[in-house]
Scaffold this active site. Structure first.
Site, mmCIF file in Angstrom:
data_model
loop_
_atom_site.group_PDB
_atom_site.id
_atom_site.type_symbol
_atom_site.label_atom_id
_atom_site.label_comp_id
_atom_site.label_asym_id
_atom_site.label_seq_id
_atom_site.Cartn_x
_atom_site.Cartn_y
_atom_site.Cartn_z
ATOM 1 C CB ILE A 44 32.375 -9.323 19.153
ATOM 2 C CG1 ILE A 44 32.390 -10.399 20.049
ATOM 3 C CG2 ILE A 44 32.568 -9.717 17.727
ATOM 4 C CD1 ILE A 44 33.302 -11.270 20.160
ATOM 5 N NE ARG B 290 31.908 -6.873 7.323
ATOM 6 C CZ ARG B 290 33.165 -6.562 7.140
ATOM 7 N NH1 ARG B 290 33.267 -5.183 6.728
ATOM 8 N NH2 ARG B 290 34.278 -7.234 7.056
ATOM 9 C CG ASP C 126 25.197 -11.156 15.794
ATOM 10 O OD1 ASP C 126 25.680 -10.165 15.811
ATOM 11 O OD2 ASP C 126 25.118 -12.182 14.782
ATOM 12 N NE ARG D 276 21.528 -6.654 6.275
ATOM 13 C CZ ARG D 276 22.624 -6.653 7.066
ATOM 14 N NH1 ARG D 276 22.774 -5.523 7.685
ATOM 15 N NH2 ARG D 276 23.236 -7.535 7.303
ATOM 16 C CB CYS E 126 29.083 -2.022 8.582
ATOM 17 S SG CYS E 126 29.284 -3.129 9.968
ATOM 18 N NE ARG F 39 31.211 -7.021 10.586
ATOM 19 C CZ ARG F 39 30.216 -7.341 10.466
ATOM 20 N NH1 ARG F 39 29.074 -6.616 10.298
ATOM 21 N NH2 ARG F 39 30.000 -8.732 10.450
ATOM 22 N N PRO F 40 37.647 -5.108 9.279
ATOM 23 C CG PRO F 40 39.711 -5.417 10.456
ATOM 24 C CD PRO F 40 38.222 -5.104 10.698
ATOM 25 C CG MET F 41 37.571 -8.615 4.810
ATOM 26 S SD MET F 41 36.948 -8.885 2.932
ATOM 27 C CE MET F 41 37.401 -10.725 2.761
ATOM 28 C CG ASP F 42 43.186 -8.059 9.566
ATOM 29 O OD1 ASP F 42 42.254 -8.123 9.766
ATOM 30 O OD2 ASP F 42 43.991 -8.101 10.689
ATOM 31 C CE LYS G 258 21.554 -11.820 9.058
ATOM 32 N NZ LYS G 258 23.131 -11.526 8.722
ATOM 33 C CG ASN G 259 25.016 -14.778 10.689
ATOM 34 O OD1 ASN G 259 24.333 -13.907 9.657
ATOM 35 N ND2 ASN G 259 25.163 -14.190 11.646
HETATM 36 C C1 UD1 Z 1 29.773 -13.010 11.641
HETATM 37 C C2 UD1 Z 1 28.128 -12.850 11.858
HETATM 38 C C3 UD1 Z 1 27.878 -11.630 12.422
HETATM 39 C C4 UD1 Z 1 28.387 -11.612 13.912
HETATM 40 C C5 UD1 Z 1 29.769 -11.959 13.846
HETATM 41 C C6 UD1 Z 1 30.265 -12.378 15.140
HETATM 42 C C7 UD1 Z 1 27.787 -13.646 9.656
HETATM 43 C C8 UD1 Z 1 27.232 -13.539 8.123
HETATM 44 N N1 UD1 Z 1 27.761 -12.512 10.091
HETATM 45 O O1 UD1 Z 1 30.202 -11.877 11.096
HETATM 46 O O2 UD1 Z 1 26.309 -11.512 12.605
HETATM 47 O O3 UD1 Z 1 28.121 -10.654 14.747
HETATM 48 O O4 UD1 Z 1 30.277 -13.148 13.083
HETATM 49 O O5 UD1 Z 1 29.707 -13.443 16.041
HETATM 50 O O6 UD1 Z 1 28.110 -14.945 9.865
HETATM 51 N N2 UD1 Z 1 38.104 -9.127 12.386
HETATM 52 C C9 UD1 Z 1 39.136 -8.727 12.070
HETATM 53 N N3 UD1 Z 1 39.758 -9.186 10.981
HETATM 54 C C10 UD1 Z 1 39.307 -10.018 10.192
HETATM 55 C C11 UD1 Z 1 38.125 -10.595 10.426
HETATM 56 C C12 UD1 Z 1 37.414 -9.881 11.546
HETATM 57 O O7 UD1 Z 1 39.882 -7.760 12.806
HETATM 58 O O8 UD1 Z 1 39.944 -10.430 9.149
HETATM 59 C C13 UD1 Z 1 37.361 -8.680 13.406
HETATM 60 C C14 UD1 Z 1 35.935 -7.842 13.296
HETATM 61 O O9 UD1 Z 1 36.343 -6.565 13.035
HETATM 62 C C15 UD1 Z 1 35.255 -8.026 14.665
HETATM 63 C C16 UD1 Z 1 35.666 -9.358 15.019
HETATM 64 O O10 UD1 Z 1 36.983 -9.900 14.389
HETATM 65 O O11 UD1 Z 1 35.587 -7.168 15.439
HETATM 66 C C17 UD1 Z 1 34.613 -10.539 14.783
HETATM 67 O O12 UD1 Z 1 34.369 -10.702 13.324
HETATM 68 P P1 UD1 Z 1 34.091 -11.990 12.643
HETATM 69 O O13 UD1 Z 1 33.955 -13.111 13.758
HETATM 70 O O14 UD1 Z 1 34.756 -12.207 11.331
HETATM 71 O O15 UD1 Z 1 32.609 -11.545 12.271
HETATM 72 P P2 UD1 Z 1 32.047 -11.876 10.798
HETATM 73 O O16 UD1 Z 1 32.383 -12.991 10.154
HETATM 74 O O17 UD1 Z 1 32.024 -10.563 9.926
#
Ligand code: UD1
Length: 422
Positions: A330, A94, A308, A400, A118, A123-126, A22-23
């Site tokens: 995480i 997301r 996961d 999902r 969520c 889960r920010p996007m910074d 999926k991912n």
């Molecule tokens: C992906 C996976 C999800 C998995 C996660 C960690 C997909 C669709 N989803 O999610 O199933 O649980 O990897 O293996 O592939 N973070 C920030 N700022 C950012 C981005 C992330 O602080 O800009 C933090 C997140 O809040 C979280 C951590 O980094 O605490 C890991 O997030 P990330 O590796 O980005 O996970 P996703 O890509 O959202």
């Protein structure tokens, strides 16, 4: 809304085919936005998240056709006529934010709704934003949407990620394939899904080295072309089904699995006394005698133990001999399955990011509530070895991420059925 009813039973036996990831698929699909030519994915999983991504790409003007019962996704982004990823779609999933990098690179502009938090964390996007801004994008937050622009195109640079975020690595990697010059991503995520994305992008003509390590180097090219790419095996579905015979006893072969996808997880199963053997067709998992041993687990970015699989591992630890400590590093709020497992008689104490589980001989069936995708399946696993009947409510989360869960587990002997609740 559907519920799943599970009646606890004895040892399992048989084979479970593992689907495409999926991912991986959720990041490979937006890669179509990078090229005018068609991108075809084979071995795609049949899941509601994939349908959500289809809806999003279609809203941008891409064509997505699900062929061969959904196992093949034929996509074309020849005529993109919209660069706005709407909140109504993004809030459902997301991973919708993965259209940001490709749209920006291809169109020079993208407007993507911020997904919001969520159940498992904020889960920010910074990190996505910082990386794309380092490539020359201007990004502004207006009314809940990220407005990104790169009127003069993107320009390669060195990006040091503060954390190896999977999504940020994917967005930056996709964007940098069309940037001018060289991009280096340091502290990049190393997950197999990143390697799969890089493999697909290379098939489309991108020049990428170092995927699978923490330093990825990309030489930008003027354009990408079409390709056909098979989606990598879903290591989370694999790990989930490997836990089924570990919890219930018996022997199950997970077809298509490789230990290299789940090294740290396999080591923990071995430590717990479960036999894990790589075969020509996949991975064979067996628990022949006695209870499993309690083991401690800390979730980490790949190649560490995957977050996961933490909920599913907790389900195993609920009936292990001894006390295990599970540390979640995480996501800040990823123990919502604990109180549900406790309704089934599990002994769990949660303090911040640490859960201490004291194994009991046997869990007991109860009505429980699925709170997120992986939590839902952990409740099903626990129920399969519990005494009596468990009703798992709110299973839409499950659809999902797991295709035909009742069929796959039913085929190896689990007593599981889906019922419609009106
Ligand atoms: C992906 C996976 C999800 C998995 C996660 C960690 C997909 C669709 N989803 O999610 O199933 O649980 O990897 O293996 O592939 N973070 C920030 N700022 C950012 C981005 C992330 O602080 O800009 C933090 C997140 O809040 C979280 C951590 O980094 O605490 C890991 O997030 P990330 O590796 O980005 O996970 P996703 O890509 O959202």
């Amino acid at each position: 809304m559907d519920s799943i009813i599970v009646r606890g039973n004895g040892p399992l036996k048989g084979e479970i085919p593992i689907a495409g990831a999926k991912n991986a698929c959720l990041t490979l699909m937006p890669a179509t936005l990078l090229s005018e030519e068609p991108l075809t994915l084979t071995n795609a999983p049949r899941l509601s998240d994939i349908r959500t991504m289809t809806e999003l790409l279609s809203s941008l003007g891409a064509e997505v056709s699900a062929l061969q019962d959904g196992k093949v996704l034929a996509m074309s982004s020849h005529d993109l006529d919209n660069h706005v990823a709407d909140y109504d779609i993004v809030r459902k999933m997301r991973a919708s934010n993965l259209v940001l990098g490709p749209m920006l690179a291809r169109l020079g502009q993208a407007v993507v709704s911020l997904p919001g938090g969520c159940a498992i964390g904020t889960r920010p996007m910074d990190l996505h934003e910082k990386g794309l801004m380092a490539l020359g994008a201007e990004i502004e937050l207006k009314e809940g949407y990220l407005h990104a622009k790169a009127p003069k195109g993107l320009k390669g640079t060195v990006i040091d990620l503060d954390f190896p975020s999977v999504g940020a690595t994917e967005n930056i990697l996709m964007a940098s394939t069309l940037a001018k010059g060289t991009t280096v991503i340091n502290n990049a995520a190393r997950e197999p899904e990143i390697v799969d994305l890089a493999t697909c992008l290379r098939a489309m003509g991108a020049q990428i080295e170092g995927d699978g390590t923490s330093r990825i180097e990309v030489q930008g090219v003027d354009r990408l072309h079409g390709a056909t790419h098979p989606v990598v095996t879903d290591r989370i579905e694999l790990g989930t089904y490997m836990l089924a015979p570990a919890i219930c006893g018996g022997e199950v072969e997970c077809l298509g699995g490789r230990i290299s996808l789940l090294g740290a997880f396999c080591e923990k199963l071995d430590e717990a006394g479960i036999s894990v053997e790589e075969t020509e067709r996949g991975i064979k998992v067996a628990r022949k005698n006695g209870r499993v041993k309690a083991v401690n687990v800390t979730t980490e970015p790949f190649p560490g133990f995957p977050t996961d699989l933490q909920a599913q591992m907790m389900a195993l630890m609920c009936t292990a001999e001894g006390t295990s400590v599970l540390e979640e590093k995480i996501f800040e709020n990823r123990f919502m399955h604990a109180p549900e497992l406790m309704r089934m008689g599990a002994e769990i104490e949660v303090h911040g990011g640490t859960a201490t589980v004291t194994g009991v001989e046997r869990l007991k069936g109860a009505p429980v509530m699925a709170t997120d995708l992986r939590a839902s399946v952990s409740l099903i696993l626990a129920a399969m070895a519990a005494e009596g009947e468990t009703v798992v409510n709110r299973v839409y989360h499950l659809d999902r991420g797991y295709e035909r869960v009742e069929e796959k587990l039913g085929n190896v002997g689990a007593h599981i059925e889906r019922v419609k609740v009106t």
